[in-house]
Design a protein around this motif. Structure first.
Motif, mmCIF file in Angstrom:
data_model
loop_
_atom_site.group_PDB
_atom_site.id
_atom_site.type_symbol
_atom_site.label_atom_id
_atom_site.label_comp_id
_atom_site.label_asym_id
_atom_site.label_seq_id
_atom_site.Cartn_x
_atom_site.Cartn_y
_atom_site.Cartn_z
ATOM 1 N N LEU A 301 34.195 152.636 91.670
ATOM 2 C CA LEU A 301 35.608 152.893 90.793
ATOM 3 C C LEU A 301 34.877 153.284 89.310
ATOM 4 N N TYR A 304 36.065 150.599 85.424
ATOM 5 C CA TYR A 304 36.672 149.873 85.870
ATOM 6 C C TYR A 304 35.707 148.578 85.151
ATOM 7 N N ALA A 323 43.227 148.107 93.749
ATOM 8 C CA ALA A 323 42.919 149.400 94.142
ATOM 9 C C ALA A 323 41.750 149.130 95.599
ATOM 10 N N ARG A 326 45.171 149.744 97.764
ATOM 11 C CA ARG A 326 45.453 150.901 97.550
ATOM 12 C C ARG A 326 44.377 151.343 98.765
ATOM 13 N N LEU A 377 42.997 156.605 94.825
ATOM 14 C CA LEU A 377 42.861 155.656 93.300
ATOM 15 C C LEU A 377 43.119 156.970 92.050
ATOM 16 N N PHE A 381 47.368 153.800 87.624
ATOM 17 C CA PHE A 381 47.197 151.499 88.075
ATOM 18 C C PHE A 381 48.348 151.614 86.818
ATOM 19 N N ALA A 392 37.851 156.895 91.561
ATOM 20 C CA ALA A 392 36.622 156.721 91.643
ATOM 21 C C ALA A 392 35.917 157.833 92.056
#
Length: 716
Positions: A301, A304, A323, A326, A377, A381, A392
């Motif tokens: 990711l 993050y 995440a 998903r 991703l 969010f 990502a």
């Protein structure tokens, strides 16, 4: 035997009571008397005897009737009763025992024998009470331990079972079949053969059976049972007796299963952890064979850690869980992370996941899954009031091309995802030999960088200085740019090793080296008689959350005798976006100690105007992208004018980067830009060259245009 044992004598004959009472008192007992069964019945609750001497032949309620009544009373079932009778025939004695008598003595009484009979009855009573206490204690202990015991009659095939055994097994003691087959009927079908084999081996081999299995109780609930069986044998070696225990270990088993789950899974996401993944991948590789297709995808990711540092660990944890969900939803049969043994998703570490997919079409499926995961991703969010964008980088390794074992495949996938990140690649990266060579070089470079930082002389690290010129063509400062004279690779620009330092958590030690070297260089120039010169230093975000930064700056400037105003620290706009209270306080403290603060590459990030107005800033630096295009693109010229006007309105100085032509320099002077740097004035210079430029005649006048050199960037 207690000294004050109470003996109750029940006899209608006063002489017998007198003589028997005298014998009892002589033996140390306390004596109570009644002349009839009715009288004894009424007074029994008050006297509470330890033993009764009872005459069988009495008018009214006879001795047999009294004895039968006595045995129905609570607490009197084991009270010793010694009957006295003139009839010593077996029929009378049998009726006395049937009524509940403990023993008998014949009349006329032999008082010596009577005393001994009483002593032995009391001793037997004490032994019986001790046995009862042991039985109760055993039952209580078995209840606490959830332990039941049994003993098998090998002839009848039936077992004598403790009460706790039925509670342990969840069986009704009134309906449960007390036989081996009755027990076996409720053993879990998957465990039945194993239990039979253990018992058979114990019977034949004379070793105790010890087996754990599942058992179905009357309530339909499955229990975990620990069964122990032992056999005794006759002289011919045949099993003559079997006994053992059953213990309910369901609670213990659940704890063990929970511990095992936690050992193999990540507590935050519920996904398998690294160890579990490696074991499962190794097992799948062994099962499939050397020619089977197995794909491993490493998912890293972006941003993050920055989210976790900026918004707190709770927000970081929430993002990670979202995440993981998903990614899980992208898998075939997405109800589980571990689908059918061919697919496994695991939490690898930090903001990283690892995915295994095996099968005939694993290579094709890996590419399709990677695209689906990246799409999922990259969508925003929502965490609380924040809408966050992660993204990502994915790396894919294939068996057997990229490795034969679990460790080799996961390393190859990690290297591929790292390559995708380093090169800003939008799609998943398949592993290759070239990528492997690059990763090996990066490892060697990291090793050499650690050695350089540990070397007192810097191990080849050095600072170059790019001058900053004012409107009159005078040098008013410089930006310190780090370089590395690698022993084998030659002079390396920062782009070759600074990102590596960030990944290897060496960026803070590297920044400390820059601070120390710059302060020492300023001192050396002053000692050579050169004028005071402000030096700008680029520091990465981790420096500004390091509590040792300000003390280091104060210590170094003090030790070298230079004013703190000569050190200017350049921040990125992304650091201001973090907007943490700690960073704001750190900047205020730095400014209070005289250190200057600048925003580097202004206009390329997402700076908040409210932050510009409240933070203790001194300088804005216009990014080279605007400077180089301002003469050709009117909108970029408007941006430059806007930045300069904004800075002037806030009382800040303005520095333009990347000035490569005289026309650009003239336009910036006309707009009121304070300082300029770029190839039009000078390339980054070694310390000695920079000192010579300052010391040479006319050093404070801008030289002729040096011309652009696209291969020598002036960024640090």
């Amino acid at each position: 035997m207690p000294d004050a044992t109470r003996v109750l004598i029940i006899d209608d004959d006063a002489v017998t009571r007198l003589l028997a009472g005298s014998a009892m008192r002589g033996a140390g007992h306390e004596v109570l008397e009644h002349d009839s069964g009715e009288a004894a019945k009424d007074g029994l609750g008050d006297c509470r005897p330890d033993l009764i001497l009872l005459d069988l032949e009495m008018p009214g309620m006879g001795g047999l009737a009294f004895c039968r009544w006595l045995r129905t009373r609570p607490g009197c079932r084991t009270l010793p009763v010694l009957v006295m009778t003139a009839h010593d025939d077996s029929e009378t004695i049998q009726r006395a025992f049937d009524a509940g008598a403990s023993d008998f003595v014949a009349k006329p009484l032999n008082f010596n024998i009577l005393v001994h009979r009483v002593r032995f009855l009391l001793r037997a009573r004490d032994n019986l009470r001790a046995l009862e206490r042991s039985r109760r204690n055993l039952a209580e202990a078995q209840g606490i331990a959830r332990l039941g015991s049994w003993e098998l009659n090998r002839v009848a095939g039936l077992a004598e079972c403790s009460e706790e055994l039925f509670a342990v097994l969840g069986r009704d003691p009134h309906t449960a079949e007390r036989s081996i087959e009755g027990f076996m009927k409720r053993v879990h079908p998957e465990d039945l053969e194993r239990v039979r084999a253990a018992i058979s081996a114990s019977s034949d081999g004379r070793l105790p059976a010890d087996v754990i299995h599942r058992y179905l109780g009357d309530d339909g609930r499955i229990r975990w049972i620990h069964l122990r069986v032992k056999f005794e044998y006759d002289e011919q070696g045949r099993a003559k007796r079997a006994y053992g225990t059953v213990q309910d270990i369901t609670a213990q088993r659940r704890v063990e299963e929970r511990i095992d789950y936690l050992l193999r899974h990540d507590a935050l996401t519920g996904l398998p952890n690294r160890d579990h993944f490696l074991q499962a991948l190794g097992a799948e590789l062994s099962r499939c064979g050397e020619h089977a297709q197995v794909a491993v995808i490493h998912i890293a990711l972006e941003r993050y850690q920055r989210i976790s540092d900026s918004l707190g660990h709770e927000s970081g944890d929430a993002v990670l869980r979202l995440a993981a969900e998903r990614v899980r939803r992208c898998l075939p049969g997405a109800e589980l992370a571990e689908i059918d043994g061919r697919t496994l998703l695991a939490r690898w570490s930090g903001g990283e996941f690892m995915l295994m997919r095996s099968g005939a079409a694993a290579t094709h499926e890996a590419a399709r899954l990677a695209r689906a995961i990246l799409d999922k991703l990259r969508a925003p969010f929502r965490v609380g009031e924040h809408e966050l964008v992660l993204g990502a980088h994915l790396g894919i390794a294939l068996h057997p091309i990229d490795g034969a074992g679990a460790t080799a495949l996961t390393q190859a996938a990690s290297i591929a995802s790292h390559h995708a990140r380093s090169n800003g690649q939008a799609e998943a990266q398949f592993h290759s030999a070239d990528i492997q060579d690059e990763a090996r070089l990066r490892m060697e470079l990291e090793r050499d960088l650690r050695r350089a930082l540990a070397d007192d002389a810097g191990g080849g690290l050095t600072l170059y200085y790019q001058p900053k010129y004012d409107h009159g063509g005078h040098i008013r400062g410089a930006e310190a740019l780090i370089r590395w004279e690698h022993p084998h690779l030659g002079l390396l620009p920062p782009a070759r090793f600074v990102p590596l330092a960030e990944e290897a958590r060496l960026v803070v030690p590297l920044g400390k080296w820059v601070i120390r070297r710059a302060c020492r260089q300023l001192r050396e120039w002053l000692d050579e008689g050169l004028p005071e010169m402000r030096i700008a230093l680029n520091l990465a975000a981790p420096h500004f959350v390091d509590p040792g930064l300000l003390p280091l700056l104060i210590a170094e400037t003090t030790a070298h005798g230079i004013r703190s105003e000569l050190i200017e620290l350049e921040l990125t706009e992304s650091m201001l976006m973090d907007d943490t209270e700690y960073v704001r306080d750190m900047l205020r403290h730095m400014h209070e100690h005289g250190f200057r603060l600048a925003i580097d590459d202004f206009g390329m990030g997402y700076s908040s105007l409210s932050q510009l107005s409240f933070l203790p800033l001194d300088t804005l630096k216009i990014d080279r992208a605007f400077t180089q295009g301002m003469l050709e693109v009117p909108r970029q010229a408007a941006v430059v004018r806007g930045i300069i006007a904004l800075a002037k309105g806030l009382g800040l100085s303005v520095v333009a980067e990347g000035v490569e032509t005289s026309a650009q320099a003239a336009a910036l002077r006309d707009e009121g830009c304070d300082l300029m740097q770029g190839f039009h004035f000078a390339h980054p210079l070694a310390a000695a060259d920079f000192a010579r430029r300052l010391a040479a005649p006319g050093a404070h006048t801008a030289p002729a245009a040096a011309g652009p050199h696209p291969t020598d960037a002036d960024a640090p």
